[in-house]
Design an enzyme around this catalytic site. Structure first.
Site: not given
Ligand code: BDP
Length: 720
Positions: A184-185, A308, A341, A382, A404, A410, A538, A559
């Site tokens: 993923e990514r 998510e 997380r 994000d 993190e 990404e 975003h 989103w």
């Protein structure tokens, strides 16, 4: 015979021109030492090496010294098993070498902690020896890598002693690798974990991966995607994990796994995963015991819950602390920890996503077990190209907080663009939180110096894959390297780190260093400028996140791009002051008070916190609209300048690496133009104003840009 041996070494990628510069060897490319004096010093050191004890990590040191000696000197080093008096290079722990160290010296080394080391000259009975001394065998390995790096970058001086120790306890890579080997990514090929062929087949890459991490002091790795599959907790898969753990152990690397909260249902055939259910508690205790039987130093679990679509304690009306403590209690008898997380948000709650983590976790302060660390992304949205630091840093007093970062790019050009992330991370780490004290910084929270927390953590989402050069883009290696260095010491400078990486990767020619450093140091700002300047965020394409998509709308609001830029005929930006969502108030008053006023908000965060008129006057005297245009345009121009800088090095960098980077810079320029042209044409439909004379007029048709589709872009989440 000798020739055959050389061919064999070439095949292994250890020496020889054919594979010398394909990037596989990372920063551990031990090139022949050209400087005659250094050559002599190193030859002497390597002519008599003595280990003062036995330890699996010493075997790894020996292997590394063999590789290094072949590369540096084109000869094998000499290890002696007896009579240390006739040797030159001494290797051992403080305890093993105590008879040669005065009390003061011993106390000094001891104060560096279990992973700290000292290297320097020791005089014994009138003779000089060079010693690598760690407080543990792994620390001695760290000292070795440090010595080798100093030789490689021509900074080694045997008369200067050096001490070092990590400021953060857990320095960890998070792989977002799925069990089918998609990542993923991930933009550098497939997962390096060959689950299907493990445990029988052991890819030699596992060792090189461990070497690279240990050379940076990375001491933990979570192997699987945070969007977890419970299958990894099966006994047969734990057998596979055990093989990796056994390889990593002598390199000082602990293994973690991601735990799917609903595993008791999926793996344990229970009807619930409720943390207060006794059967559920037993499930986790048994699973954990099974894992520890195979891997006695297993690190613990990394968990994404109620975020998510991932399952979590909310399904049973329990809070995050109850969920995390369930796993913490199962792990604590074995010394394991839970990394929970803080990246949680819910679209059912009509609240600025920026605020949701604080709203969720601040009330839980003090309710987590001591072996729980809350892993917080660097910013509240994000991993955007630029974010102010996450307001959770400094907002809790009795919860362990870890950082993190996302090493995989990404949102920053994926593996196509050259974006050095050291500067971005430095900006975050050096941000003042003003809590718990006026002088506190994010770095001080992370390393415990300000927060006083006991468990400390810095995690980075890995950019590693099966590509020969590991990271897709050669300069992606610099981000892996920088992450490791900052996890070791969050106060290190991005410029210094880039210098070190350049010297290790490209050699030490003066002009080369300054050119490449200029290229790297300006690259993040350039990307921010052509993607999301002045606090915009975003704005990327939907789901694959490749390329621009400021027009993305429809479906789940948070989103979409419109949710974040809020452009209309009057202005643009997200009002997060008291008159808007109020997210700014989650920061210390020294920040929220000052930044409530757009005039006093750093312009790089202006539209992150304020919705302003197109004609709002900027510090430059230009209007906001003009300044947005100028920033997009500047980003493109810097991207072009980056390629000019690179091209000037054509004769100084080997052809393979030159061409690899040059071609990718060509794509980067095209993508920068694509971002600028489409974004400005789009925002102009709201601003209704002409482009400033001084910028290149954006070319193309907005409709064309909007219609682009990339169903096969890499790194997409399965099922999205
Ligand atoms: C987002 C990624 C998504 C991850 C998520 C996370 O797009 O693939 O699952 O972060 O951190 O940025 O969990």
């Amino acid at each position: 015979m000798k020739n055959l041996f050389l061919i064999y070494l070439c095949f292994l990628g250890m020496i020889g021109p054919s594979l010398a510069h394909d990037g596989y060897k990372l920063w551990l490319d031990y090139q022949p030492i050209e400087h005659p004096e250094l050559n002599q010093t190193v030859s002497e050191l390597f002519s008599g090496i003595f280990f003062f004890g036995k330890n699996p990590s010493y075997q790894m040191i020996q292997n590394e010294l063999e590789l290094a000696s072949q590369g540096f000197l084109n000869s094998a080093p000499t290890f002696r098993a007896e009579r240390f008096e006739s040797t030159k290079l001494w290797i051992g722990t403080r305890e093993e070498l105590s008879q040669f160290l005065g009390l003061e010296h011993q106390t000094k080394i001891k104060s560096l902690g279990a992973e700290g080391y000292w290297r320097g000259t020791i005089i014994h009975e009138g003779k000089n020896y060079y010693a690598l001394i760690g407080n543990s065998a792994v620390a001695t390995l760290y000292a070795t890598f440090d010595l080798l790096k100093s030789i490689q970058s021509n900074t080694f001086d045997k008369n200067t002693e050096k001490t070092d120790f990590p400021k953060v306890k857990l320095r960890m890579l998070n792989h977002w690798d799925n069990l089918d080997r998609t990542v993923e990514r991930g933009y550098a090929g497939f997962s390096i974990w060959d689950w299907h062929r493990l445990p029988g087949y052991v890819d030699p890459r596992y060792v090189d991966y461990a070497r690279a991490n240990a050379s940076l002091g990375i001491n933990a790795v979570s192997l699987t995607n945070v969007n977890a599959n419970a299958w990894i907790l099966r006994e047969d898969f734990v057998e596979k994990v055990k093989v990796l753990a056994d390889i990593f152990r002598p390199y000082g690397i602990q293994v973690f796994l991601t735990a799917r909260f609903s595993a008791p249902i999926e793996m344990g055939k229970l009807e619930t995963a409720d943390p207060l259910d006794q059967e559920v508690q037993k499930f986790w205790k048994d699973r954990v015991a099974m894992i520890y039987k195979a891997i006695p130093d297993f690190g613990g679990f990394l968990v994404k819950a109620n975020s998510e679509g991932q399952p979590g304690p909310h399904e049973y009306n329990r809070d995050h602390a109850t969920g995390a403590n369930l796993l913490a209690d199962a792990l604590s008898p074995h010394g394991g920890i839970v990394i929970w997380r803080a990246f949680v948000y819910s679209h059912e709650i009509d609240e600025d996503r920026h605020k949701q983590a604080n709203l969720e976790f601040e009330p839980l302060d003090g309710k987590f077990r001591d072996n729980v660390i809350l892993q917080v992304k660097n910013g509240a949205i994000d991993f955007q190209p630029r974010e102010p630091f996450h307001p959770l840093f400094g907002a809790v007093e009795n919860t362990n907080l870890g950082m993190e970062f996302q090493i995989t790019q990404e949102y920053l050009g994926q593996a196509t663009q050259l974006v050095y992330l050291g500067t971005m991370w430095e900006e975050i780490l050096q941000s003042k939180t003003y809590r718990p004290t006026d002088s506190s910084t994010v770095a001080g929270i992370i390393d415990g110096s300000d927060s006083k927390q006991n468990h400390t953590l810095m995690a980075g989402v890995s950019n590693i894959g099966t590509d020969r050069n590991w990271t897709g883009h050669l300069f992606g290696q610099a981000n892996w390297f920088a992450f490791g260095q900052l996890a070791w010491d969050p106060d290190r400078s991005a410029a210094q780190i880039s210098e070190e990486w350049i010297k290790l990767t490209f050699g030490q020619k003066e002009g080369l260093l300054t050119q490449i450093q200029e290229l790297m140091m300006g690259s993040h700002e350039a990307a921010v400028n052509y993607m999301t300047p002045l606090g915009l965020h975003h704005l990327m394409g939907r789901s694959h996140h490749y390329g621009p998509g400021p027009w993305v709308e429809g479906g789940r609001a948070d989103w979409t791009s419109l949710y974040y830029h809020r452009a209309d005929s009057l202005g643009i930006g997200f009002d997060r002051t008291a008159s808007g969502s109020g997210a700014l108030n989650q920061y210390a008053s020294q920040i929220s008070r000052v930044w409530s006023d757009p005039k006093q908000t750093p312009e790089k965060f202006l539209l992150w916190f304020h919705h302003l008129a197109w004609d709002y006057e900027m510090k430059s005297g230009n209007t906001l609209w003009e300044e947005i245009c100028l920033h997009y345009d500047k980003g493109v121009k810097t991207a072009r300048h980056m390629r000019d800088l690179w091209r000037a090095l054509e004769n100084q960098v080997d052809a393979a690496r030159f061409s690899h980077v040059d071609q990718l810079l060509g794509i980067q320029i095209e993508e920068a133009e694509w971002w600028r042209n489409s974004s400005l044409l789009y925002f102009q439909t709201f601003a209704n104003r002409p482009f400033p004379e001084s910028i290149e007029k954006p070319e193309g048709e907005l409709e064309f840009f909007k219609q682009q589709r990339f169903p096969f872009a890499p790194g997409i989440r399965p099922n999205w």
